[in-house]
Design a protein around this motif. Structure first.
Motif, mmCIF file in Angstrom:
data_model
loop_
_atom_site.group_PDB
_atom_site.id
_atom_site.type_symbol
_atom_site.label_atom_id
_atom_site.label_comp_id
_atom_site.label_asym_id
_atom_site.label_seq_id
_atom_site.Cartn_x
_atom_site.Cartn_y
_atom_site.Cartn_z
ATOM 1 N N LYS A 83 0.765 -1.201 -0.128
ATOM 2 C CA LYS A 83 0.041 0.041 0.066
ATOM 3 C C LYS A 83 0.735 1.103 -0.116
ATOM 4 O O LYS A 83 2.019 1.453 0.876
ATOM 5 N N LEU A 84 0.577 1.978 -0.974
ATOM 6 C CA LEU A 84 1.491 3.526 -1.090
ATOM 7 C C LEU A 84 0.721 4.462 0.034
ATOM 8 O O LEU A 84 -0.553 4.488 0.418
ATOM 9 N N ILE A 85 1.542 5.279 0.502
ATOM 10 C CA ILE A 85 1.240 6.207 1.660
ATOM 11 C C ILE A 85 1.241 7.735 1.102
ATOM 12 O O ILE A 85 2.034 7.968 0.273
ATOM 13 N N PRO B 124 2.319 11.375 0.935
ATOM 14 C CA PRO B 124 3.745 11.876 1.347
ATOM 15 C C PRO B 124 3.207 12.966 2.420
ATOM 16 O O PRO B 124 4.337 13.579 3.278
ATOM 17 N N VAL B 125 1.900 13.590 2.455
ATOM 18 C CA VAL B 125 1.935 14.731 3.535
ATOM 19 C C VAL B 125 1.233 14.208 4.734
ATOM 20 O O VAL B 125 1.829 14.665 5.813
ATOM 21 N N CYS B 126 0.533 13.340 4.920
ATOM 22 C CA CYS B 126 -0.348 12.898 6.199
ATOM 23 C C CYS B 126 0.051 11.450 6.442
ATOM 24 O O CYS B 126 -0.287 10.872 7.667
ATOM 25 N N ARG B 127 0.572 10.407 5.496
ATOM 26 C CA ARG B 127 0.895 9.261 5.849
ATOM 27 C C ARG B 127 -0.516 8.378 5.718
ATOM 28 O O ARG B 127 -0.334 7.203 6.046
ATOM 29 N N GLY B 128 -1.514 8.895 5.202
ATOM 30 C CA GLY B 128 -2.524 8.024 5.287
ATOM 31 C C GLY B 128 -2.497 7.131 3.791
ATOM 32 O O GLY B 128 -1.454 7.347 3.128
ATOM 33 N N GLU B 129 -3.400 6.347 3.678
ATOM 34 C CA GLU B 129 -3.654 5.490 2.634
ATOM 35 C C GLU B 129 -3.907 6.197 1.332
ATOM 36 O O GLU B 129 -4.718 7.007 1.284
ATOM 37 N N GLU B 130 -3.098 5.991 0.129
ATOM 38 C CA GLU B 130 -3.083 6.578 -1.129
ATOM 39 C C GLU B 130 -4.540 6.297 -1.802
ATOM 40 O O GLU B 130 -5.019 5.298 -1.564
ATOM 41 N N VAL B 131 -5.319 7.242 -2.309
ATOM 42 C CA VAL B 131 -6.467 7.460 -3.259
ATOM 43 C C VAL B 131 -6.148 7.521 -4.644
ATOM 44 O O VAL B 131 -5.699 8.194 -4.944
ATOM 45 N N GLU B 132 -6.694 6.509 -5.292
ATOM 46 C CA GLU B 132 -6.444 6.459 -6.866
ATOM 47 C C GLU B 132 -6.652 7.966 -7.490
ATOM 48 O O GLU B 132 -5.928 8.390 -8.269
ATOM 49 N N LYS B 133 -7.829 8.521 -7.123
ATOM 50 C CA LYS B 133 -8.368 9.794 -7.740
ATOM 51 C C LYS B 133 -7.271 11.016 -7.267
ATOM 52 O O LYS B 133 -7.073 11.769 -8.165
#
Length: 61
Positions: free
Chosen positions: A8-10, A12-21
């Protein structure tokens, strides 16, 4: 047949899970925060050099 592990990619700003959009960010907010950092010079590399040119460079001849 072996399956590849998908990490899972994170964001870079908040370390949350990346969203495709908003890839590579998790939200429009984080994308805007990153853009603001670029525009404000937050990602610049500090140097000891002074900007070149003279005061007269801005004058129109």
């Amino acid at each position: 047949m072996s399956e590849k592990k998908l990490s899972k990619l994170i964001c870079p700003v908040c370390r949350g899970e990346e969203v495709e959009k908003y890839k590579p960010f998790c939200s429009k907010r984080c994308a805007d925060v990153d853009l603001n950092r670029w525009l404000d010079g937050g990602y610049r590399i500090p140097t000891e050099e002074r900007p070149g040119g003279n005061v007269d460079d801005d004058e129109i001849l």
